[in-house]
Design a protein around this motif. Structure first.
Motif, PDB file in Angstrom:
ATOM      1  N   GLN A  49       0.837  -1.211   0.000  1.00 54.28           N
ATOM      2  CA  GLN A  49       0.000   0.000   0.000  1.00 54.28           C
ATOM      3  C   GLN A  49       0.872   1.261   0.000  1.00 54.28           C
ATOM      4  O   GLN A  49       0.557   2.236  -0.672  1.00 54.28           O
ATOM      5  N   GLY A  50       1.978   1.223   0.726  1.00 49.38           N
ATOM      6  CA  GLY A  50       2.870   2.381   0.782  1.00 49.38           C
ATOM      7  C   GLY A  50       3.736   2.555  -0.452  1.00 49.38           C
ATOM      8  O   GLY A  50       4.300   3.619  -0.679  1.00 49.38           O
ATOM      9  N   SER A  51       3.837   1.504  -1.256  1.00 48.94           N
ATOM     10  CA  SER A  51       4.731   1.563  -2.416  1.00 48.94           C
ATOM     11  C   SER A  51       4.021   1.895  -3.717  1.00 48.94           C
ATOM     12  O   SER A  51       4.673   2.154  -4.725  1.00 48.94           O
ATOM     13  N   VAL A  52       2.719   1.873  -3.720  1.00 45.47           N
ATOM     14  CA  VAL A  52       1.962   2.051  -4.958  1.00 45.47           C
ATOM     15  C   VAL A  52       1.184   3.370  -4.916  1.00 45.47           C
ATOM     16  O   VAL A  52       0.675   3.761  -3.865  1.00 45.47           O
ATOM     17  N   THR A  53       1.152   4.043  -6.042  1.00 46.38           N
ATOM     18  CA  THR A  53       0.413   5.303  -6.125  1.00 46.38           C
ATOM     19  C   THR A  53      -1.034   5.044  -6.526  1.00 46.38           C
ATOM     20  O   THR A  53      -1.369   3.987  -7.072  1.00 46.38           O
ATOM     21  N   ASP A  54      -1.877   6.019  -6.259  1.00 45.92           N
ATOM     22  CA  ASP A  54      -3.267   5.936  -6.699  1.00 45.92           C
ATOM     23  C   ASP A  54      -3.334   5.796  -8.223  1.00 45.92           C
ATOM     24  O   ASP A  54      -4.145   5.028  -8.744  1.00 45.92           O
ATOM     25  N   SER A  55      -2.488   6.532  -8.924  1.00 39.62           N
ATOM     26  CA  SER A  55      -2.469   6.445 -10.385  1.00 39.62           C
ATOM     27  C   SER A  55      -2.085   5.053 -10.854  1.00 39.62           C
ATOM     28  O   SER A  55      -2.639   4.545 -11.829  1.00 39.62           O
ATOM     29  N   GLU A  56      -1.134   4.421 -10.178  1.00 38.02           N
ATOM     30  CA  GLU A  56      -0.750   3.057 -10.543  1.00 38.02           C
ATOM     31  C   GLU A  56      -1.912   2.097 -10.368  1.00 38.02           C
ATOM     32  O   GLU A  56      -2.146   1.236 -11.218  1.00 38.02           O
ATOM     33  N   ILE A  57      -2.627   2.237  -9.279  1.00 34.29           N
ATOM     34  CA  ILE A  57      -3.779   1.361  -9.034  1.00 34.29           C
ATOM     35  C   ILE A  57      -4.803   1.550 -10.152  1.00 34.29           C
ATOM     36  O   ILE A  57      -5.285   0.585 -10.744  1.00 34.29           O
ATOM     37  N   GLU A  58      -5.122   2.797 -10.455  1.00 36.64           N
ATOM     38  CA  GLU A  58      -6.118   3.074 -11.484  1.00 36.64           C
ATOM     39  C   GLU A  58      -5.640   2.612 -12.866  1.00 36.64           C
ATOM     40  O   GLU A  58      -6.415   2.042 -13.633  1.00 36.64           O
ATOM     41  N   ASN A  59      -4.378   2.823 -13.166  1.00 31.55           N
ATOM     42  CA  ASN A  59      -3.845   2.391 -14.461  1.00 31.55           C
ATOM     43  C   ASN A  59      -3.784   0.865 -14.557  1.00 31.55           C
ATOM     44  O   ASN A  59      -4.014   0.303 -15.626  1.00 31.55           O
ATOM     45  N   ALA A  60      -3.498   0.196 -13.452  1.00 33.62           N
ATOM     46  CA  ALA A  60      -3.509  -1.275 -13.463  1.00 33.62           C
ATOM     47  C   ALA A  60      -4.922  -1.785 -13.715  1.00 33.62           C
ATOM     48  O   ALA A  60      -5.120  -2.753 -14.456  1.00 33.62           O
ATOM     49  N   ILE A  61      -5.900  -1.132 -13.118  1.00 30.86           N
ATOM     50  CA  ILE A  61      -7.298  -1.513 -13.347  1.00 30.86           C
ATOM     51  C   ILE A  61      -7.646  -1.340 -14.819  1.00 30.86           C
ATOM     52  O   ILE A  61      -8.223  -2.233 -15.443  1.00 30.86           O
ATOM     53  N   LEU A  62      -7.293  -0.207 -15.379  1.00 35.36           N
ATOM     54  CA  LEU A  62      -7.660   0.096 -16.764  1.00 35.36           C
ATOM     55  C   LEU A  62      -6.830  -0.655 -17.794  1.00 35.36           C
ATOM     56  O   LEU A  62      -7.371  -1.194 -18.764  1.00 35.36           O
ATOM     57  N   TYR A  63      -5.506  -0.677 -17.611  1.00 36.72           N
ATOM     58  CA  TYR A  63      -4.592  -1.150 -18.650  1.00 36.72           C
ATOM     59  C   TYR A  63      -3.903  -2.473 -18.331  1.00 36.72           C
ATOM     60  O   TYR A  63      -3.149  -2.982 -19.151  1.00 36.72           O
TER      61      TYR A  63
END
Length: 145
Positions: free
Chosen positions: A93-107
């Motif tokens: 949780q501390g190593s991942v950004t919100d953008s990374e989470i959203e981009n992983a979901i999308l892409y």
């Protein structure tokens, strides 16, 4: 010679597209360059309806691998290598950004330098509020014991 240039152009375009898809970073991007500090996603207003849709999507798409409680223990995840992410893991949780989470979901995971087993959900590209609600769910798992 023309074929070589064309191949380089295509390769360059694919590389640039991939970087654009994950915010111009090949892996963990951070706010203001602070390592380990999750960057905030653009402000998106998430409604209760968006959260309900995200909950339904998580139940039908994500629990297969990540499990109903986001612990990476879904029935489809047993055969995967690496194993699905446990969203309760504070180090992750501390190593991942919100953008990374959203981009992983999308892409998909490959777009953010993570597991290629994480599939893309391109149908959600026109639903940023639902993607934000899914990210909220992932972050909420990290707050639960």
């Amino acid at each position: 010679m023309h074929r070589t240039r064309s191949g380089l152009l295509v390769t360059g375009w694919i590389t640039m597209s991939a970087l654009a898809a994950c915010g111009g970073k090949s892996s963990r991007g951070t706010a203001a360059g602070d390592a380990g500090t999750p960057a905030a996603s653009p402000v998106v207003q998430v409604s209760d309806q968006d959260r309900a849709q995200a909950k339904q999507i998580f139940a039908t798409r994500c629990t297969v691998c990540h499990g109903a409680e986001g612990r990476g223990d879904g029935p489809g995840g047993g055969a995967l290598n690496p194993k699905p992410r446990n969203y309760h893991d504070p180090a992750w949780q501390g190593s991942v950004t919100d953008s990374e989470i959203e981009n992983a979901i999308l892409y998909g995971g490959s777009a953010v330098g993570r597991s290629p087993a994480m599939i893309a959900n391109p149908d959600l590209a026109s639903k940023p509020e639902v993607v934000a609600a899914l990210r909220e769910m992932v972050r909420q798992f990290g707050r639960e014991k």
